[in-house]
Design an enzyme around this catalytic site. Structure first.
Site, PDB file in Angstrom:
ATOM      1  N   ARG A   1      13.092   4.775  12.529  1.00 36.71           N
ATOM      2  CA  ARG A   1      11.919   5.647  12.410  1.00 36.71           C
ATOM      3  C   ARG A   1      11.027   5.520  13.653  1.00 36.71           C
ATOM      4  NH1 ARG A   1       9.280   4.936   6.697  1.00 36.71           N
ATOM      5  NH2 ARG A   1       8.201   6.809   7.444  1.00 36.71           N
TER       6      ARG A   1
ATOM      7  N   ASP B   1       1.239 -15.413   7.916  1.00 35.90           N
ATOM      8  CA  ASP B   1       0.788 -16.793   7.689  1.00 35.90           C
ATOM      9  C   ASP B   1       0.971 -17.198   6.231  1.00 35.90           C
ATOM     10  OD1 ASP B   1       0.087 -16.996  10.339  1.00 35.90           O
ATOM     11  OD2 ASP B   1      -2.074 -16.799  10.005  1.00 35.90           O
TER      12      ASP B   1
ATOM     13  N   ARG C   1       5.324  10.927  -2.535  1.00 36.70           N
ATOM     14  CA  ARG C   1       4.977  10.613  -1.148  1.00 36.70           C
ATOM     15  C   ARG C   1       6.197  10.829  -0.241  1.00 36.70           C
ATOM     16  NH1 ARG C   1       4.726   4.475   1.213  1.00 36.70           N
ATOM     17  NH2 ARG C   1       4.046   5.057   3.290  1.00 36.70           N
TER      18      ARG C   1
ATOM     19  N   PRO D   1       0.803  -1.228   0.000  1.00 34.62           N
ATOM     20  CA  PRO D   1       0.000   0.000   0.000  1.00 34.62           C
ATOM     21  C   PRO D   1       0.831   1.272   0.000  1.00 34.62           C
ATOM     22  CG  PRO D   1      -0.081  -1.084   2.153  1.00 34.62           C
ATOM     23  CD  PRO D   1       0.580  -2.043   1.203  1.00 34.62           C
ATOM     24  N   ASN D   2       0.350   2.209  -0.787  1.00 38.13           N
ATOM     25  CA  ASN D   2       0.908   3.569  -0.905  1.00 38.13           C
ATOM     26  C   ASN D   2       2.217   3.633  -1.680  1.00 38.13           C
ATOM     27  OD1 ASN D   2      -1.193   4.890   0.644  1.00 38.13           O
ATOM     28  ND2 ASN D   2      -0.328   3.838   2.410  1.00 38.13           N
TER      29      ASN D   2
ATOM     30  N   TYR E   1      11.346   8.829   1.352  1.00 40.79           N
ATOM     31  CA  TYR E   1      11.402   7.787   0.328  1.00 40.79           C
ATOM     32  C   TYR E   1      12.136   8.201  -0.945  1.00 40.79           C
ATOM     33  CZ  TYR E   1       7.967   5.679   3.423  1.00 40.79           C
ATOM     34  OH  TYR E   1       7.347   5.148   4.523  1.00 40.79           O
TER      35      TYR E   1
ATOM     36  N   ALA F   1       2.917  -0.580   5.149  1.00 45.94           N
ATOM     37  CA  ALA F   1       2.475  -0.560   6.545  1.00 45.94           C
ATOM     38  C   ALA F   1       1.929  -1.913   7.016  1.00 45.94           C
ATOM     39  CB  ALA F   1       1.428   0.530   6.733  1.00 45.94           C
TER      40      ALA F   1
ATOM     41  N   HIS G   1       3.794  -4.076   9.599  1.00 45.61           N
ATOM     42  CA  HIS G   1       3.744  -3.889  11.052  1.00 45.61           C
ATOM     43  C   HIS G   1       2.449  -4.426  11.673  1.00 45.61           C
ATOM     44  CE1 HIS G   1       7.059  -1.401   9.861  1.00 45.61           C
ATOM     45  NE2 HIS G   1       6.260  -0.597   9.179  1.00 45.61           N
TER      46      HIS G   1
ATOM     47  N   HIS H   1      12.443  -2.871   2.521  1.00 41.26           N
ATOM     48  CA  HIS H   1      11.932  -1.528   2.801  1.00 41.26           C
ATOM     49  C   HIS H   1      12.895  -0.513   2.223  1.00 41.26           C
ATOM     50  CE1 HIS H   1       8.970  -3.220   5.445  1.00 41.26           C
ATOM     51  NE2 HIS H   1       9.934  -3.974   5.960  1.00 41.26           N
ATOM     52  N   LEU H   2      12.336   0.533   1.677  1.00 42.16           N
ATOM     53  CA  LEU H   2      13.175   1.631   1.179  1.00 42.16           C
ATOM     54  C   LEU H   2      13.881   2.309   2.347  1.00 42.16           C
ATOM     55  CD1 LEU H   2      10.203   2.678  -0.936  1.00 42.16           C
ATOM     56  CD2 LEU H   2      12.412   2.417  -2.047  1.00 42.16           C
ATOM     57  N   SER H   3      13.112   2.584   3.398  1.00 40.94           N
ATOM     58  CA  SER H   3      13.660   3.288   4.559  1.00 40.94           C
ATOM     59  C   SER H   3      14.161   2.285   5.594  1.00 40.94           C
ATOM     60  CB  SER H   3      12.566   4.176   5.177  1.00 40.94           C
ATOM     61  OG  SER H   3      11.502   3.375   5.665  1.00 40.94           O
TER      62      SER H   3
ATOM     63  N   GLU I   1      11.833  -9.722   2.755  1.00 40.20           N
ATOM     64  CA  GLU I   1      11.143  -8.482   3.114  1.00 40.20           C
ATOM     65  C   GLU I   1      12.064  -7.311   2.777  1.00 40.20           C
ATOM     66  OE1 GLU I   1      10.549  -8.424   7.337  1.00 40.20           O
ATOM     67  OE2 GLU I   1       9.943  -6.328   7.379  1.00 40.20           O
TER      68      GLU I   1
ATOM     69  N   ARG J   1       7.087   1.354  13.811  1.00 43.71           N
ATOM     70  CA  ARG J   1       7.659   0.679  12.634  1.00 43.71           C
ATOM     71  C   ARG J   1       8.782  -0.282  13.007  1.00 43.71           C
ATOM     72  NH1 ARG J   1       5.449   3.769   8.368  1.00 43.71           N
ATOM     73  NH2 ARG J   1       5.174   5.923   9.038  1.00 43.71           N
TER      74      ARG J   1
HETATM   75  C1  DQA Z   1       8.108   1.040   3.980  1.00 49.75           C
HETATM   76  C2  DQA Z   1       8.181   1.304   5.506  1.00 49.75           C
HETATM   77  C3  DQA Z   1       6.819   1.149   6.135  1.00 49.75           C
HETATM   78  O1  DQA Z   1       6.905   1.424   7.543  1.00 49.75           O
HETATM   79  C4  DQA Z   1       5.837   2.128   5.525  1.00 49.75           C
HETATM   80  O2  DQA Z   1       4.552   1.940   6.071  1.00 49.75           O
HETATM   81  C5  DQA Z   1       5.800   2.051   4.041  1.00 49.75           C
HETATM   82  C6  DQA Z   1       7.069   1.923   3.319  1.00 49.75           C
HETATM   83  C7  DQA Z   1       9.469   1.293   3.284  1.00 49.75           C
HETATM   84  O3  DQA Z   1       9.620   0.843   2.155  1.00 49.75           O
HETATM   85  O4  DQA Z   1      10.335   1.965   3.846  1.00 49.75           O
HETATM   86  O5  DQA Z   1       4.763   2.162   3.417  1.00 49.75           O
HETATM   87  O6  DQA Z   1       7.783  -0.321   3.783  1.00 49.75           O
END
Ligand code: DQA
Length: 153
Positions: A110, A90, A21, A13-14, A26, A80, A83, A103-105, A101, A114
């Site tokens: 943070r 599952d 954003r 999402p997002n 990011y 998100a 988290h 993540h960009l950040s 897994e 998170r």
């Molecule tokens: C994210 C980190 C998550 O906490 C956040 O909700 C995102 C982006 C990242 O790529 O850093 O949507 O997954």
């Protein structure tokens, strides 16, 4: 002849809003830029990749189920849902392929909400904090792992 390795890349999402954003977190690269970098790496590594984005937890789960038996691994940025989602945890456990897994950040640097990943205990590995390079680092490592497994040493 060895079979070409295949990978699924999932953005949650997002992440469709990348580029506009929270650019201070990011960066300015768009999702299309990220996918282009991943596809460029796939050409260099001689593998196949399929990239998808969904804003829905169930959509991500459906894509992972559908890939079962067809891919050698998955790179997942669950946004998100990382988290919160026991359903994704599952799902990852139920899949026959390894999931990394990404993540960009750096989620650990943070807000405290998170710092916990519901996916962490289920995934093969995690990469966070390299911006779009988190995806390519994860993909490269997954492919090297698979190739070492196929031909140790
Ligand atoms: C994210 C980190 C998550 O906490 C956040 O909700 C995102 C982006 C990242 O790529 O850093 O949507 O997954």
């Amino acid at each position: 002849m060895t079979r070409r390795l295949r990978y699924l890349v999932l953005h949650g999402p997002n992440l469709n809003l990348l580029g506009t954003r929270e650019p201070e977190v990011y960066g300015r690269v768009t999702l299309a830029d990220v996918d282009e970098s991943i596809r460029g790496l796939a050409v260099a590594l001689e593998i196949d990749v399929e990239c998808h984005q969904s804003n829905h937890e169930g959509g991500l789960i459906d894509l992972m189920h559908r890939a079962s038996g067809h891919v050698d691994g998955c790179i997942l940025n669950a946004g998100a849902y990382t988290h919160t989602s026991i359903a994704l945890h599952d799902c990852i456990k139920a899949m026959p392929y390894p999931v990394v897994e990404v993540h960009l950040s750096n989620i650990h640097a943070r807000e405290s909400f998170r710092h916990v990943s519901r996916l962490g205990p289920a995934v093969r590995a995690s990469v966070a904090g390299f911006g779009w390079r988190s995806y390519t680092a994860a993909l490269r490592a997954l492919v090297e792992h698979a190739r070492e497994g196929a031909a140790p040493g």
